[in-house]
Design an enzyme around this catalytic site. Structure first.
Site, mmCIF file in Angstrom:
data_model
loop_
_atom_site.group_PDB
_atom_site.id
_atom_site.type_symbol
_atom_site.label_atom_id
_atom_site.label_comp_id
_atom_site.label_asym_id
_atom_site.label_seq_id
_atom_site.Cartn_x
_atom_site.Cartn_y
_atom_site.Cartn_z
ATOM 1 N N GLN A 128 0.827 -1.204 0.000
ATOM 2 C CA GLN A 128 0.000 0.000 0.000
ATOM 3 C C GLN A 128 0.865 1.260 0.000
ATOM 4 O OE1 GLN A 128 -2.325 1.359 3.578
ATOM 5 N NE2 GLN A 128 -4.040 0.582 2.368
ATOM 6 N N GLY A 129 0.685 2.116 -0.969
ATOM 7 C CA GLY A 129 1.411 3.384 -1.035
ATOM 8 C C GLY A 129 0.463 4.549 -0.822
ATOM 9 N N SER A 131 0.387 6.652 2.696
ATOM 10 C CA SER A 131 1.015 7.667 3.550
ATOM 11 C C SER A 131 2.296 8.188 2.920
ATOM 12 C CB SER A 131 1.351 7.072 4.917
ATOM 13 O OG SER A 131 0.191 6.640 5.575
ATOM 14 N N SER A 163 4.155 -1.791 4.162
ATOM 15 C CA SER A 163 4.493 -3.158 4.575
ATOM 16 C C SER A 163 4.688 -4.032 3.347
ATOM 17 C CB SER A 163 3.368 -3.760 5.420
ATOM 18 O OG SER A 163 3.002 -2.884 6.437
ATOM 19 N N GLU A 246 -10.769 -1.515 6.331
ATOM 20 C CA GLU A 246 -9.685 -1.617 7.297
ATOM 21 C C GLU A 246 -10.211 -1.521 8.730
ATOM 22 O OE1 GLU A 246 -5.928 0.053 6.336
ATOM 23 O OE2 GLU A 246 -5.775 1.091 8.240
#
Lengths: 384, 293
Positions: A128-129, A131, A163, A246
């Site tokens: 996941q990109g 932040s 992550s 989430e």
């Protein structure tokens, strides 16, 4: 108010238990936490076993390749797999819980056909990109830029807290495509192949000493326009679909695990004499109340989601606020039981105590969650 | 699994809420503070509505409902700050004549305290030698009974009484959150509603989190009637009520410290209820033992 399960649900549980009892002994030994390729292979193997047994994408819609299970069946699945000691979702977390559901909800038929089956089979890993160093709680202020150049976007910027970036095949990426628009209206959602030229991954060491996260630097990375999910500049809305997942049932297994840890803590305190301290005993008693309540709150939220169509709402913020604090309190109490051993990284619970510190920060800090609860549930005005 | 209120349960909750809104509004609350004493007419009306006979089997003239329904009803009495030994009378239905209809007001000795001793028609437990004390809660007259020694042996609390008290605390926790939010939306300082300031907003958010966590625990205990679930419900509901009322007072600022504002009445009642059922320590200890049992 009913806490009993239907015969169909009990049957689902029984068949799952039966399968777990047969499947888990066939798993290979768990890899070292620092060996990322081995961790990926292990997680992929487990996902493949789930897929072959018909449990992959349990909560995904049937037309996305999932099983279309009810929230209660999903709860049972997470409860039983945790109780049986099955592997955690691991490297497949983003694919199964973030990117996959987003593509299922917002993607074109071609995009769904391309990306969803490999996630379900455990063949492809997503990261996941979202932040950025300057876009944390204020995620919508993200500055990673993307320009159109023919049939591709050219992306430059940097992402953080990613992550599994080292082993991922794809990255669900948020980029700014219109810098002149209001911040929520100039963002686009892209699926970026992680082998594209211009991507540099740098592991980020956490206070627990491990490299659970990475920074991702993007230098004129070309991403095909065909990899855009949703319309250009509509990425914020597309992303909110993901974030609501989430905050849904993501903590079911963890609450089950925390209750087991709490029992182990109490027995350890009995053995080492700390049990004689009434202050510690009362603290353990309060934690018992706390995690009983959190389990009931989970059941309440799942029942509510079931009645309301399956997508968890802002009630997840209430749960996350309470749970993240309770988890920290659990491991602080563990340190009290351990005494001097709480300073030994090789003792059980010591690393868990360190990682618990992230819970009031990750996936929306407690302060942001309180804003959400106050503004969206209680209807208090936004500050100026 | 459907851990949500059924249609019938919603209707029952709404019915009790409407009855109390009609018969025990803000004016009635002020009157009660000035001259406490169960309103006998209201008491009979509650009896007719089935509050006391709620769990009594229909064959014995009761409503024949269960603990979940009783919890919902007492959540409403707690929310409305309705005074009187309601739970003791409810528990006496079917045993003490007239309790089920609200004709008889029944109180019970709870540890070293007894509420509404002078006003009650029947006292359960040994209240001999009871001495009045100047109650902190203007709406709960109190007597002290027995030796005033901490740790003195007392009868084990009735888990149903403990759970129904937790339900009342849950009602308070919900109500004080509403009061705080209502005030924070309308009271303006520095040119904006104080609820727009995060410092105030976060107090309110925490009140809701405590109330909703307690709600899950209280409702679950009503379904299972498991002693550990009841103890957990009690701890969380006490916390949600007492801390919620404290925060509500804080959000109200100076007005919260006045006799006129109703906030203090919620806090004081929450304190009284927190003393019932053997105290917090025993609940915590029993839940600790539950972990190793």
């Amino acid at each position: 108010m009913d806490l009993s399960y239907t015969p169909e649900e009990e049957d689902f549980r029984a068949r799952l238990r039966e399968w777990l009892a047969k499947a888990l002994p066939t798993l290979p030994a768990r890899p070292s936490p620092d060996d990322w390729p081995a961790r990926r292979a292990y997680d992929a193997g487990w996902q493949r076993m789930l897929y072959d047994a018909g449990y992959a994408g349990l909560h995904w819609p049937v037309d996305a390749g999932g099983r279309g299970a009810t929230p209660t069946q999903h709860l049972i699945f997470l409860e039983e797999t945790e109780k049986a000691g099955a592997p955690y979702v691991g490297a497949n977390f983003v694919g199964l819980l973030h990117a996959g559901p987003t593509i299922a909800a917002e993607g074109t038929p071609q995009q769904r056909a391309r990306w969803l089956p490999p996630v379900l089979r455990g063949d492809e890993v997503w990261c996941q990109g979202f932040s950025e160093p300057d876009a944390g709680s204020d995620l919508a202020s993200l500055r990673t830029r993307a320009w159109r150049d023919g049939d591709a976007y050219v992306v430059s910027g940097s992402k953080i807290w990613t992550s599994h970036a080292e082993v991922a095949d794809w990255c669900e990426l948020l980029v700014r495509t219109d810098p002149s628009a209001p911040k929520h209206r100039g963002i686009t959602w892209l699926a970026m192949p992680m082998d594209a030229p211009g991507i540099t991954v740098r592991p980020l060491r956490t206070l627990a000493g491990s490299a659970e996260f990475a920074e991702v630097f993007l230098d004129e990375v070309r991403v095909p326009v065909a990899n855009r999910v949703g319309a250009e500049n509509d990425g914020w809305r597309v992303t909110m679909v993901t974030l609501s997942f989430e905050r849904g049932t993501a903590f079911v297994g963890e609450v089950v695990a925390c209750r087991r840890v709490l029992g182990e803590l109490a027995r350890q305190a009995r053995r080492n004499g700390r049990w004689d301290d009434p202050v510690l005993r009362r603290r353990l008693g309060r934690l018992n109340a706390e995690f009983r309540a959190l389990w009931r709150l989970t059941q309440w939220n799942v029942s509510e989601a079931e009645a309301g169509g399956g997508v968890p709402g802002v009630g997840g913020s209430v749960f996350k606020l309470r749970y993240s604090h309770a988890r920290q309190e659990l491991y602080d109490t563990a340190a009290e039981v351990l005494g001097a051993d709480s300073l030994d990284l090789d003792r059980t619970w010591v690393l868990d105590r360190l990682s618990s510190l992230s819970y009031t920060i990750a996936a929306g800090t407690s302060q942001i969650q309180r804003n959400i609860v106050a503004e969206r549930i209680l209807g208090l005005p936004k500050g100026r | 699994m459907r851990f949500q209120l059924t249609e019938d349960q919603r209707a029952l909750r709404d019915g009790v809420r409407q009855l109390l809104a009609r018969r025990f509004d803000a004016d009635a609350l002020r009157v009660a503070v000035a001259s406490p004493g169960p309103d006998r007419a209201l008491w009979r009306e509650l009896g007719a509505a089935g509050l006391f006979a709620l769990r009594l089997p229909e064959a014995e003239g009761g409503v024949g409902l269960g603990l979940p329904e009783a919890v919902l009803a007492f959540e409403e009495t707690g929310r409305a700050l309705l005074p009187g030994p309601l739970i003791a009378t409810h528990l006496a239905a079917g045993t003490v004549p007239g309790a089920d209809t609200g004709e008889a007001v029944v109180t019970a000795v709870d540890g070293s305290l007894v509420e509404w001793l002078t006003q009650a028609d029947v006292v359960r437990g040994d209240a001999s030698g009871a001495v009045p004390l100047r109650s902190v809660d203007p709406l709960t007259p109190l007597h002290r009974v027995g030796p005033d020694t901490p740790g003195a042996a007392v009868a084990a609390p009735d888990p149903v009484a403990v759970l129904l008290t937790a339900a009342e605390q849950l009602g308070t926790a919900t109500r004080v959150c509403e009061l705080a939010v209502g005030h924070a939306r309308t009271r303006e300082q520095f040119g904006q509603p104080i609820g727009a300031f995060q410092a105030v907003k976060h107090l309110c958010a925490d009140m809701l989190v405590r109330a909703e966590t307690a709600r899950a625990a209280v409702y679950a205990a009503a379904v299972t009637a498991d002693p550990a679930d009841v103890a957990a419900a009690r701890l969380l509901a006490d916390e949600a009520a007492v801390r919620g009322a404290r925060d509500c007072l804080q959000v109200h600022g100076g007005m919260g410290f006045t006799w006129e504002a109703e906030v203090h009445l919620h806090l004081k009642r929450a304190w009284v209820r927190a003393q019932r059922g053997g105290g917090v320590t025993e609940s915590e200890e029993s839940l600790a033992v539950d972990l190793v049992g």
